[in-house]
Structures are given as C-alpha cells and as structure tokens.
Write a protein that holds these residues in place. Structure first.
Motif, PDB file in Angstrom:
ATOM      1  N   HIS A  53       0.831  -1.206   0.000  1.00 52.74           N
ATOM      2  CA  HIS A  53       0.000   0.000   0.000  1.00 52.74           C
ATOM      3  C   HIS A  53       0.868   1.260   0.000  1.00 52.74           C
ATOM      4  O   HIS A  53       0.567   2.234  -0.701  1.00 52.74           O
ATOM      5  CB  HIS A  53      -0.951   0.002   1.194  1.00 52.74           C
ATOM      6  CG  HIS A  53      -1.877   1.163   1.182  1.00 52.74           C
ATOM      7  ND1 HIS A  53      -2.981   1.237   0.363  1.00 52.74           N
ATOM      8  CD2 HIS A  53      -1.841   2.333   1.861  1.00 52.74           C
ATOM      9  CE1 HIS A  53      -3.588   2.394   0.537  1.00 52.74           C
ATOM     10  NE2 HIS A  53      -2.920   3.078   1.450  1.00 52.74           N
ATOM     11  N   THR A  54       1.949   1.248   0.763  1.00 44.40           N
ATOM     12  CA  THR A  54       2.833   2.415   0.837  1.00 44.40           C
ATOM     13  C   THR A  54       3.547   2.643  -0.490  1.00 44.40           C
ATOM     14  O   THR A  54       3.621   3.771  -0.985  1.00 44.40           O
ATOM     15  CB  THR A  54       3.856   2.237   1.979  1.00 44.40           C
ATOM     16  OG1 THR A  54       3.145   2.028   3.200  1.00 44.40           O
ATOM     17  CG2 THR A  54       4.751   3.455   2.116  1.00 44.40           C
ATOM     18  N   THR A  75       2.671   1.703  -3.517  1.00 40.79           N
ATOM     19  CA  THR A  75       1.781   2.048  -4.627  1.00 40.79           C
ATOM     20  C   THR A  75       0.903   3.262  -4.336  1.00 40.79           C
ATOM     21  O   THR A  75      -0.001   3.559  -5.122  1.00 40.79           O
ATOM     22  CB  THR A  75       0.906   0.845  -5.027  1.00 40.79           C
ATOM     23  OG1 THR A  75       0.088   0.460  -3.917  1.00 40.79           O
ATOM     24  CG2 THR A  75       1.768  -0.315  -5.500  1.00 40.79           C
ATOM     25  N   ASP A  76       1.175   3.950  -3.259  1.00 40.48           N
ATOM     26  CA  ASP A  76       0.516   5.231  -2.994  1.00 40.48           C
ATOM     27  C   ASP A  76       1.323   6.283  -3.756  1.00 40.48           C
ATOM     28  O   ASP A  76       2.205   6.930  -3.215  1.00 40.48           O
ATOM     29  CB  ASP A  76       0.498   5.522  -1.495  1.00 40.48           C
ATOM     30  CG  ASP A  76      -0.198   6.830  -1.155  1.00 40.48           C
ATOM     31  OD1 ASP A  76      -0.675   7.531  -2.083  1.00 40.48           O
ATOM     32  OD2 ASP A  76      -0.247   7.162   0.040  1.00 40.48           O
ATOM     33  N   TRP A  77       1.034   6.372  -5.049  1.00 40.09           N
ATOM     34  CA  TRP A  77       1.858   7.176  -5.954  1.00 40.09           C
ATOM     35  C   TRP A  77       2.000   8.615  -5.479  1.00 40.09           C
ATOM     36  O   TRP A  77       3.102   9.179  -5.536  1.00 40.09           O
ATOM     37  CB  TRP A  77       1.284   7.136  -7.370  1.00 40.09           C
ATOM     38  CG  TRP A  77       0.992   5.764  -7.861  1.00 40.09           C
ATOM     39  CD1 TRP A  77      -0.230   5.273  -8.223  1.00 40.09           C
ATOM     40  CD2 TRP A  77       1.909   4.677  -8.036  1.00 40.09           C
ATOM     41  NE1 TRP A  77      -0.124   3.956  -8.608  1.00 40.09           N
ATOM     42  CE2 TRP A  77       1.185   3.557  -8.510  1.00 40.09           C
ATOM     43  CE3 TRP A  77       3.287   4.528  -7.836  1.00 40.09           C
ATOM     44  CZ2 TRP A  77       1.772   2.335  -8.794  1.00 40.09           C
ATOM     45  CZ3 TRP A  77       3.876   3.305  -8.112  1.00 40.09           C
ATOM     46  CH2 TRP A  77       3.128   2.234  -8.589  1.00 40.09           C
ATOM     47  N   ALA A  78       0.927   9.220  -5.022  1.00 38.36           N
ATOM     48  CA  ALA A  78       0.969  10.628  -4.620  1.00 38.36           C
ATOM     49  C   ALA A  78       1.889  10.862  -3.429  1.00 38.36           C
ATOM     50  O   ALA A  78       2.370  11.981  -3.233  1.00 38.36           O
ATOM     51  CB  ALA A  78      -0.444  11.126  -4.308  1.00 38.36           C
ATOM     52  N   SER A  79       2.162   9.820  -2.633  1.00 35.44           N
ATOM     53  CA  SER A  79       3.044   9.970  -1.463  1.00 35.44           C
ATOM     54  C   SER A  79       4.463   9.468  -1.710  1.00 35.44           C
ATOM     55  O   SER A  79       5.284   9.492  -0.797  1.00 35.44           O
ATOM     56  CB  SER A  79       2.450   9.212  -0.268  1.00 35.44           C
ATOM     57  OG  SER A  79       1.230   9.802   0.108  1.00 35.44           O
ATOM     58  N   GLN A  80       4.763   9.007  -2.911  1.00 34.37           N
ATOM     59  CA  GLN A  80       6.100   8.473  -3.163  1.00 34.37           C
ATOM     60  C   GLN A  80       7.200   9.498  -2.925  1.00 34.37           C
ATOM     61  O   GLN A  80       8.294   9.142  -2.518  1.00 34.37           O
ATOM     62  CB  GLN A  80       6.223   7.911  -4.574  1.00 34.37           C
ATOM     63  CG  GLN A  80       5.812   6.482  -4.663  1.00 34.37           C
ATOM     64  CD  GLN A  80       6.213   5.840  -5.968  1.00 34.37           C
ATOM     65  OE1 GLN A  80       6.698   6.478  -6.897  1.00 34.37           O
ATOM     66  NE2 GLN A  80       5.984   4.548  -6.048  1.00 34.37           N
ATOM     67  N   ARG A 105       2.447  11.459  -9.725  1.00 33.78           N
ATOM     68  CA  ARG A 105       1.000  11.625  -9.673  1.00 33.78           C
ATOM     69  C   ARG A 105       0.365  10.803 -10.788  1.00 33.78           C
ATOM     70  O   ARG A 105       0.921  10.688 -11.883  1.00 33.78           O
ATOM     71  CB  ARG A 105       0.594  13.080  -9.793  1.00 33.78           C
ATOM     72  CG  ARG A 105       0.858  13.694 -11.134  1.00 33.78           C
ATOM     73  CD  ARG A 105       0.462  15.174 -11.171  1.00 33.78           C
ATOM     74  NE  ARG A 105       0.729  15.732 -12.475  1.00 33.78           N
ATOM     75  CZ  ARG A 105      -0.148  15.759 -13.469  1.00 33.78           C
ATOM     76  NH1 ARG A 105      -1.362  15.295 -13.302  1.00 33.78           N
ATOM     77  NH2 ARG A 105       0.170  16.276 -14.634  1.00 33.78           N
ATOM     78  N   ASP A 162      -6.682   6.802  -8.396  1.00 29.86           N
ATOM     79  CA  ASP A 162      -5.434   6.727  -7.633  1.00 29.86           C
ATOM     80  C   ASP A 162      -4.306   6.032  -8.383  1.00 29.86           C
ATOM     81  O   ASP A 162      -3.207   5.886  -7.868  1.00 29.86           O
ATOM     82  CB  ASP A 162      -5.671   6.047  -6.278  1.00 29.86           C
ATOM     83  CG  ASP A 162      -6.158   4.611  -6.396  1.00 29.86           C
ATOM     84  OD1 ASP A 162      -6.219   4.081  -7.538  1.00 29.86           O
ATOM     85  OD2 ASP A 162      -6.484   4.015  -5.368  1.00 29.86           O
ATOM     86  N   ARG A 185      -3.993   2.936  -9.210  1.00 31.70           N
ATOM     87  CA  ARG A 185      -3.723   1.559  -8.771  1.00 31.70           C
ATOM     88  C   ARG A 185      -4.502   0.569  -9.636  1.00 31.70           C
ATOM     89  O   ARG A 185      -5.435  -0.093  -9.178  1.00 31.70           O
ATOM     90  CB  ARG A 185      -4.099   1.389  -7.303  1.00 31.70           C
ATOM     91  CG  ARG A 185      -3.146   2.087  -6.373  1.00 31.70           C
ATOM     92  CD  ARG A 185      -3.562   1.890  -4.941  1.00 31.70           C
ATOM     93  NE  ARG A 185      -2.482   2.202  -4.030  1.00 31.70           N
ATOM     94  CZ  ARG A 185      -2.655   2.848  -2.894  1.00 31.70           C
ATOM     95  NH1 ARG A 185      -3.860   3.241  -2.533  1.00 31.70           N
ATOM     96  NH2 ARG A 185      -1.626   3.091  -2.113  1.00 31.70           N
ATOM     97  N   CYS A 209       7.217   2.719   6.179  1.00 27.60           N
ATOM     98  CA  CYS A 209       6.341   1.558   6.347  1.00 27.60           C
ATOM     99  C   CYS A 209       6.237   1.146   7.799  1.00 27.60           C
ATOM    100  O   CYS A 209       5.140   0.841   8.288  1.00 27.60           O
ATOM    101  CB  CYS A 209       6.850   0.376   5.508  1.00 27.60           C
ATOM    102  SG  CYS A 209       6.658   0.555   3.738  1.00 27.60           S
TER     103      CYS A 209
END
Length: 154
Positions: free
Chosen positions: A21-22, A24-29, A39, A45, A47, A146
C-alpha cells in the motif's frame, strides 16, 4: 539500445500489505523516493493495469519528467511500469515478498534502455554509482515510513 539493470532490496518490519500500500501510494512516493514527485494522470489513484503516472525527478528547477504506464498489476506482490519518456525508457519493477506476518522484503529494479549506443553506456558507467546510492537511500526511507505506518495502525 543497450539494456541495463539496477536494483536493490530492503527488509521491512511491517506486513507485506502495508509495504504494498505504501509503495503504490503514488501521490506519497515523494516522501520516501529521493527527489521525485509522482501523480496519476489517468484519473483515480492509479492503482490499476493501464494507469498512466507522471513523475518528475530532480532538484530545484532541474528535473526530468517521466511518463509511465502500469503494464503489470498483481497486488499485493508485483507492479511493473513502462517508462515512456524520451530520456527514461525501460521498465521499473516493484516486488513485495512476505517474510512472515510482520515482515516483508521489497525489491525495486529498473531495467533501463540506454540511448546513444557506446556513449550512453559510458554515461551510465559514470551515473550508475550515484543512481544506486539514491536507490539505497530511498529504500531506507521507505523502510522507516512503512514501519511508522504499521506502528501507528494507519
């Protein structure tokens, strides 16, 4: 074109699902990936198979835009993105391997197509150590992120 591979792995004290989850959270990479902002550009999102992502990697006014398409999506274990840009071409691979209920290994590999033949290969020989160091630095930040997410129960 010459294809090169560079990759690193890190063991994380968090379940595989938290790592997936961490990652593949593209906006938080950008919070763990050195000098990069990502983005999704195709809505939602990002995913899913076929999603288009846009990353800008660099510092200050200097940066490279990297458009990517998700060409393999196998949650919560593997994601492959195809780099579609003029500068960055090839595939990026994210893999999560469970090592137990509270531990996982994350591997990040880049299979890059070098332009310019021998000149590109020579340039890669110069750039590779810094690229690898940035990869290791980013993975350590990912590990801490993580583990913090897991400890907080978020």
């Amino acid at each position: 074109m010459t294809r090169v591979e560079v990759g690193e792995a890190v063991e994380v004290g968090a379940p595989a699902e938290v790592v997936w989850h961490t990652v593949t959270d593209w906006a938080s990479q950008g919070e763990w990936m050195l000098g990069t902002r990502v983005r999704p550009t195709s809505g939602g999102d990002g995913r899913r198979l076929g999603a288009i992502l846009e990353a800008v990697t660099g510092f200050g006014p200097l940066g490279v835009t990297d458009r990517m398409e998700i060409v393999e999506w196998s949650p919560p274990r593997r994601c492959v993105v195809r780099h579609l840009g003029r500068v960055v071409r090839g595939d990026g691979v994210f893999e999560v391997l469970p090592l137990g209920p509270e531990r996982a290994r994350f591997r990040w590999s880049e299979l890059l197509d070098l332009p310019l033949g021998r000149l590109g290969a020579l340039g890669w020989a110069v750039v590779r150590p810094a690229f690898r160091a940035g990869l290791v630095f980013s993975l350590r930040r990912l590990e801490r992120r993580c583990e913090a997410v897991y400890r907080s129960g978020a």
